[in-house]
Design an enzyme around this catalytic site. Structure first.
Site, mmCIF file in Angstrom:
data_model
loop_
_atom_site.group_PDB
_atom_site.id
_atom_site.type_symbol
_atom_site.label_atom_id
_atom_site.label_comp_id
_atom_site.label_asym_id
_atom_site.label_seq_id
_atom_site.Cartn_x
_atom_site.Cartn_y
_atom_site.Cartn_z
ATOM 1 N N SER A 165 0.837 -1.195 0.000
ATOM 2 C CA SER A 165 0.000 0.000 0.000
ATOM 3 C C SER A 165 0.870 1.242 0.000
ATOM 4 C CB SER A 165 -0.923 0.015 1.226
ATOM 5 O OG SER A 165 -1.591 1.270 1.342
ATOM 6 N N LYS A 168 2.371 -2.786 5.932
ATOM 7 C CA LYS A 168 2.600 -2.738 4.490
ATOM 8 C C LYS A 168 4.031 -2.333 4.164
ATOM 9 C CE LYS A 168 -1.435 -4.055 2.965
ATOM 10 N NZ LYS A 168 -1.582 -5.305 2.169
ATOM 11 N N TYR A 206 -1.498 -0.336 9.963
ATOM 12 C CA TYR A 206 -1.638 -0.724 8.553
ATOM 13 C C TYR A 206 -0.402 -0.314 7.755
ATOM 14 C CZ TYR A 206 -3.774 -1.195 3.924
ATOM 15 O OH TYR A 206 -4.044 -1.554 2.622
#
Length: 300
Positions: free
Chosen positions: A151, A168, A164
């Protein structure tokens, strides 16, 4: 981009980008094993049999319903691919959940859950699959490929996405290491940062107008474009492409630079001179979020 007689394992493959990739791979001749726990985007229990439902009507496919971060689930996916289809050629690490909060309000359990699914899950699947992928080559099968779905949050950062983004970013680091580890075997490992209509995109809570614009536009981008790039990277047409970071937003494909020194200074042996920072400033990057950096119109 022919995937005839190739066998893929796709984690998080029962919906969104994962399902788009599964369908694309099958359409190109591959067999696919979908692994999915059927949880919500926050990782809460949902449809435990979602993977089994996803393969209904999909030829040359099989399902494993479970948590990819559980090593026994990862091992069962590899065993199923070998028993049902005879090999493991392609691994796609796509499983992800998201639990956002500002770092000063963060919940340790949420951090652990996100890292477990988004990063540990990828390591578990790779540790289970890569021995089989290497052994196949020794038996004469052509080398396979790995595609990790990362991401831009892990590259640029974004408000409230410490878990998150860290997961990533870690997956990008894992991509580079795996590319090195498997290079002698001819197995390639690349990463793709997708821009598309997904559950992650739907969960975005815009912090400003630029982020709101990003969300509105991203929700119009079909996941099929991501699947198309992943299929290319998984195919023998991508031979020689290894350890790279791509982005795909509709018809646009990006290759990202990766952190390398841009400026250099040398300190005096006996003291630190703050003025040295002025010489490094040309190498500084703007503090913008990924949503702001890509808030323009995608090309569809």
């Amino acid at each position: 981009m022919n995937l005839d007689n190739r066998v893929a394992i796709i984690s998080g493959g029962a919906q969104g980008i994962g399902l788009a990739m599964a369908r694309d791979f099958v359409a190109r001749g591959a067999a696919v094993v979908i692994v999915d726990a059927g949880v919500s985007i926050a990782g809460e229990p949902g449809q435990a049999d979602l993977a089994a439902q996803a393969i209904h009507g999909l030829p040359r496919s099989a399902a494993v319903c479970g948590d990819i971060a559980d090593l026994t689930i990862a091992q069962s996916a590899v065993a199923l691919a070998q028993e049902r289809f005879g090999a493991v050629d392609i691994v796609v690490n796509n499983a992800a959940i998201i639990r956002d909060s500002f770092i000063f309000k963060s919940d340790p359990a949420a951090w652990d859950a996100v890292l477990r699914t988004n990063l540990t899950g990828a390591q578990r699947l790779l540790s289970a699959a890569t021995p089989a992928m290497r052994d196949q080559i020794k038996s004469g099968r052509s080398p396979g490929a790995i595609v990790n779905i990362v991401s831009t949050a892990g590259i640029y950062g974004n408000f409230g996405q410490s878990a998150y983004a860290a997961a990533k970013a870690g997956l990008l680091g894992l991509t580079r290491v795996v590319a090195h580890d498997l290079a002698r075997s001819g197995i390639r490992c690349n990463a793709v940062a997708p821009f598309a209509a997904t559950r992650v995109t739907e969960s975005i809570k815009p912090a400003n107008e630029a982020q709101a614009a990003y969300k509105e536009k991203a929700l119009k981008v079909p996941a099929a474009y991501v699947a198309r790039l992943a299929a290319f990277l998984a195919s023998e047409a991508a031979a020689g492409i290894n350890g790279q970071l791509f982005g795909v937003r509709g018809r646009e494909i990006f290759v990202f630079s990766q952190p390398r020194p841009r400026e250099r200074v040398v300190q005096a042996p006996d003291a630190f001179d703050p003025a040295l920072m002025k010489q490094l400033e040309p190498g500084f990057v703007d503090l913008v979020t990924d949503l702001e950096a890509f808030s323009g119109d995608p090309i569809l």
